[in-house]
Design a protein around this motif. Sequence first.
Motif, mmCIF file in Angstrom:
data_model
loop_
_atom_site.group_PDB
_atom_site.id
_atom_site.type_symbol
_atom_site.label_atom_id
_atom_site.label_comp_id
_atom_site.label_asym_id
_atom_site.label_seq_id
_atom_site.Cartn_x
_atom_site.Cartn_y
_atom_site.Cartn_z
ATOM 1 N N ASN A 1 0.860 -1.168 0.000
ATOM 2 C CA ASN A 1 0.000 0.000 0.000
ATOM 3 C C ASN A 1 0.907 1.231 0.000
ATOM 4 O O ASN A 1 1.587 1.504 0.985
ATOM 5 C CB ASN A 1 -0.875 -0.022 1.261
ATOM 6 C CG ASN A 1 -1.701 1.243 1.398
ATOM 7 O OD1 ASN A 1 -1.621 2.151 0.562
ATOM 8 N ND2 ASN A 1 -2.490 1.311 2.458
ATOM 9 N N PRO A 2 0.926 1.988 -1.109
ATOM 10 C CA PRO A 2 1.877 3.100 -1.217
ATOM 11 C C PRO A 2 1.587 4.234 -0.243
ATOM 12 O O PRO A 2 2.414 5.117 -0.063
ATOM 13 C CB PRO A 2 1.723 3.563 -2.669
ATOM 14 C CG PRO A 2 0.399 3.065 -3.110
ATOM 15 C CD PRO A 2 0.082 1.847 -2.310
ATOM 16 N N GLU A 3 0.423 4.213 0.375
ATOM 17 C CA GLU A 3 0.087 5.306 1.284
ATOM 18 C C GLU A 3 0.414 4.952 2.730
ATOM 19 O O GLU A 3 -0.038 5.608 3.656
ATOM 20 C CB GLU A 3 -1.393 5.685 1.115
ATOM 21 C CG GLU A 3 -1.668 6.188 -0.300
ATOM 22 C CD GLU A 3 -3.083 6.689 -0.516
ATOM 23 O OE1 GLU A 3 -3.820 6.818 0.466
ATOM 24 O OE2 GLU A 3 -3.430 6.959 -1.685
ATOM 25 N N ASP A 4 1.173 3.872 2.934
ATOM 26 C CA ASP A 4 1.525 3.459 4.289
ATOM 27 C C ASP A 4 3.022 3.173 4.359
ATOM 28 O O ASP A 4 3.515 2.185 3.817
ATOM 29 C CB ASP A 4 0.722 2.204 4.653
ATOM 30 C CG ASP A 4 0.948 1.795 6.099
ATOM 31 O OD1 ASP A 4 1.839 2.384 6.760
ATOM 32 O OD2 ASP A 4 0.232 0.901 6.565
ATOM 33 N N ILE A 5 3.747 4.050 5.034
ATOM 34 C CA ILE A 5 5.206 3.933 5.071
ATOM 35 C C ILE A 5 5.655 2.630 5.740
ATOM 36 O O ILE A 5 6.691 2.060 5.382
ATOM 37 C CB ILE A 5 5.833 5.172 5.778
ATOM 38 C CG1 ILE A 5 7.347 5.195 5.575
ATOM 39 C CG2 ILE A 5 5.495 5.212 7.261
ATOM 40 C CD1 ILE A 5 8.017 6.482 6.032
ATOM 41 N N SER A 6 4.850 2.095 6.662
ATOM 42 C CA SER A 6 5.290 0.880 7.359
ATOM 43 C C SER A 6 5.351 -0.316 6.410
ATOM 44 O O SER A 6 6.146 -1.226 6.600
ATOM 45 C CB SER A 6 4.397 0.595 8.565
ATOM 46 O OG SER A 6 3.073 0.461 8.141
ATOM 47 N N GLU A 7 4.518 -0.306 5.363
ATOM 48 C CA GLU A 7 4.588 -1.406 4.399
ATOM 49 C C GLU A 7 5.882 -1.323 3.582
ATOM 50 O O GLU A 7 6.477 -2.331 3.229
ATOM 51 C CB GLU A 7 3.359 -1.411 3.474
ATOM 52 C CG GLU A 7 2.080 -1.645 4.250
ATOM 53 C CD GLU A 7 0.964 -2.280 3.426
ATOM 54 O OE1 GLU A 7 1.200 -2.639 2.261
ATOM 55 O OE2 GLU A 7 -0.147 -2.405 3.966
ATOM 56 N N TYR A 8 6.294 -0.101 3.298
ATOM 57 C CA TYR A 8 7.564 0.063 2.579
ATOM 58 C C TYR A 8 8.728 -0.366 3.474
ATOM 59 O O TYR A 8 9.635 -1.075 3.041
ATOM 60 C CB TYR A 8 7.747 1.522 2.136
ATOM 61 C CG TYR A 8 9.050 1.783 1.422
ATOM 62 C CD1 TYR A 8 9.306 1.204 0.175
ATOM 63 C CD2 TYR A 8 10.037 2.592 1.984
ATOM 64 C CE1 TYR A 8 10.515 1.427 -0.486
ATOM 65 C CE2 TYR A 8 11.244 2.820 1.330
ATOM 66 C CZ TYR A 8 11.477 2.236 0.102
ATOM 67 O OH TYR A 8 12.671 2.447 -0.548
ATOM 68 N N ILE A 9 8.653 0.030 4.727
ATOM 69 C CA ILE A 9 9.727 -0.324 5.658
ATOM 70 C C ILE A 9 9.799 -1.850 5.838
ATOM 71 O O ILE A 9 10.885 -2.432 5.890
ATOM 72 C CB ILE A 9 9.524 0.390 7.019
ATOM 73 C CG1 ILE A 9 9.713 1.903 6.813
ATOM 74 C CG2 ILE A 9 10.491 -0.131 8.072
ATOM 75 C CD1 ILE A 9 9.367 2.756 7.996
ATOM 76 N N ALA A 10 8.630 -2.497 5.857
ATOM 77 C CA ALA A 10 8.594 -3.953 6.009
ATOM 78 C C ALA A 10 9.274 -4.661 4.841
ATOM 79 O O ALA A 10 9.738 -5.788 4.959
ATOM 80 C CB ALA A 10 7.149 -4.426 6.130
ATOM 81 N N ARG A 11 9.323 -3.985 3.690
ATOM 82 C CA ARG A 11 10.002 -4.553 2.519
ATOM 83 C C ARG A 11 11.417 -3.969 2.435
ATOM 84 O O ARG A 11 11.899 -3.619 1.358
ATOM 85 C CB ARG A 11 9.232 -4.205 1.245
ATOM 86 C CG ARG A 11 7.801 -4.734 1.215
ATOM 87 C CD ARG A 11 7.678 -6.032 0.479
ATOM 88 N NE ARG A 11 8.025 -5.904 -0.934
ATOM 89 C CZ ARG A 11 8.231 -6.951 -1.732
ATOM 90 N NH1 ARG A 11 8.141 -8.174 -1.257
ATOM 91 N NH2 ARG A 11 8.532 -6.767 -3.009
#
Lengths: 596, 162
Positions: A127-137
Amino acid sequence: MKIFRSHVLVCGGTGCSSSNSALIKQRFEEKIKELNLDEEIQVVSTGCFGLCEEGPIVIIYPEGSFYARMTVERVDEICEEHLLKGRIVRKYLFDESAREEKIKPLSEVEFYKKQKRVALRNCGVINPEDISEYIARDGYMALGKVLTEMTPTEVIQLVKDSGLKGRGGAGFSTGMKWSFAAPNQADQKYVICNADEGDPGAFMDRSVLEGDPHAVLEAMAIAGYAIGATKGFIYVRAEYPIAVHRLEIAIKQAKETGLLGKNLFNSGFDFDVEIRLGAGAFVCGEETALMQSIEGKRGMSRNKPPFPANKGLWGKPTIINNVETLANVPQIILNGPGWFKSFGTVKSPGTKVFALGGKINNTGLVEVPMGTALREVIYDIGGGCPNNKEFKAVQTGGPSGGCLTKDHLDIPIDYDNLTAVGSMMGSGGMIVMDEDNCMVDIARFFLDFTVDESCGKCTPCREGTKRMLEILDKITEGKGTMEDLDKLEKLAINIKETSLCGLGQTAPNPVLSTLKYFRDEYEAHVLEKRCPAGVCQSLLRYIITMDCKGCTKCARICPVGAIEGKVKEIHVINQDKCIKCGACMDACTFHAIIKK
Amino acid sequence: MIKGLDVRANERQFIELKEYIDSIRQSQGILMQTLHKAQEIFGYLPIEVQKFIAHEVDVPLAEVYGVATFYTQFSITPKGKHKIGVCLGTACYVKGSQLVLDKLSKELKVSVGETTEDNEFTLEATRCLGCCGLAPVMMIDGDVYGKLEPKKIPEILAKYKD
């Protein structure tokens, strides 16, 4: 953190959003709530999945079920069957997934199988609107590594070693660019992300911004550290509202999390990013024009040197990198140059994203290793031309590129190979054309574009392209002569050699490449006054066939009274009177009027 | 002849614009953002607004006018109630968007870039909208219509009339 047993990913890219994916997502949420599954199942709006032709796309994990051409009406059934009872709704799956007995998950579909996703690795996944998903990757890990373990010189060396080249078109070494700006002393330096993706038919940068905006922000901060800049600008097209919106959210979240702003990772390094919007000027993709535009001026290019690395934005040392280039950077830092070089060719390592469009079955975005043959991209991944039409040409590189023929299909795609055959990589747009497209008309189309978009500063581009367009107009109207073809060629070469910036230097490419590979079509227009593909309006003739029932409708609608015939008898068009408006063809209910 | 903008009647809009300019005044190179905002507020950039911006941002009016006319998204003439943009990106073009544009031009009796006499529609050819999977595409007031054919046009236009 909450654990969900299933995830429903709905594409929120521009293509799918345009066909109502937001409503589909909303209906999923409502229905899942109705079924009391909202504690177990999460609905996520992601970036682009790539296969835009089949949109709106919905993927349900853990199965990886690929629902294509979704509609709001189908949502309830999928919720009740698939999500509640665990029975995949075969009839709504993407054709190829459901063709065999065993249902194919997304990863095994032909379109995705041959791809290698580096720049697009998170698009359609998080979900590009959630920084935690980017951090998780592993997001922002590369920035952490750079700030805590590496010196700026080491960062530049690493990027140099990877062989990463600019993905915006020219293909200049990214590491070299950074190394030019690093030693310059100044009170302020800048990093600019060029997201002014103007090539018609290219939308990879938009998809990265929409699907993985943090990757770009992270890379900009890394670049900033490498050259000693504390301020970044993203120059993005105003025509990309979703991308702008997601970037704004990403910047806000990164600032709140302490990943942009002051003293990042306690290293004493500050970095801030600001968005600047374009206003519809193609030339602003050229770096010197882009900087003028950020400064709030008319986007007109200037001579180089001085290069931006020495004198850029507001006269300060500046580096400008394209979106896709930047999206590769965090991965290169984390996995090392050796990993990056394991894809692609020796001279052009890594992958490249292409936007497939035009007369092709699987319109969409694909990322393949450099060196993949055009044929694999167009046929194996793209699925070839629809309606059994014959492939005629592929146009790469947008208005700066050229048209290639079926003889070029086995060329491994990289910067040098495409330039050698008179086209260029450009930003990666790939428009496929079939037998119904007229190559003279296509050349005229691109020239029309460049004439419109020329900033007007230098004469060869401003006047020269206009003269070329006039000649092409003449040819498509059937008034061309053989001398015109020579004149076109001469003008084209002059403009290429004498224009100020990349726009003018490459503008003649579509004409030169079509003249070279489709000369017979030009000659048919000039000598036989005929358009072989049946596109050029002035060279067409409207003819009434034997299917005519004599209803008189056409004769009544013809604005110049060029159609004669009695009731219940076959009508005839007087070619001398006909103005080729096509009104008769639209009016005929029996499809008895054809153009040839 | 275009009538001048009644500054007094639009006082609220000018105040809104001034507040925006004040909020970004400390940044460098704010002319483009200001023009974007002004166009959002007024719908276009009449000379009165350009003069106001020149004064507020402290750049010569000639430069404001230069920038406003350089970029295609800025308009110094008013637009119709509904804006129609037909995509003339390459993917749409090879799939026949020119025929769609021609049909619209015929139906609305205006050329590209013009507004209908009743001020209902402005017809424009736009650059790539980026939804190449739906080619050929047009956009009316933010709604995207894909996989178009000229014969679908009258039906779509009917939705926006009256």
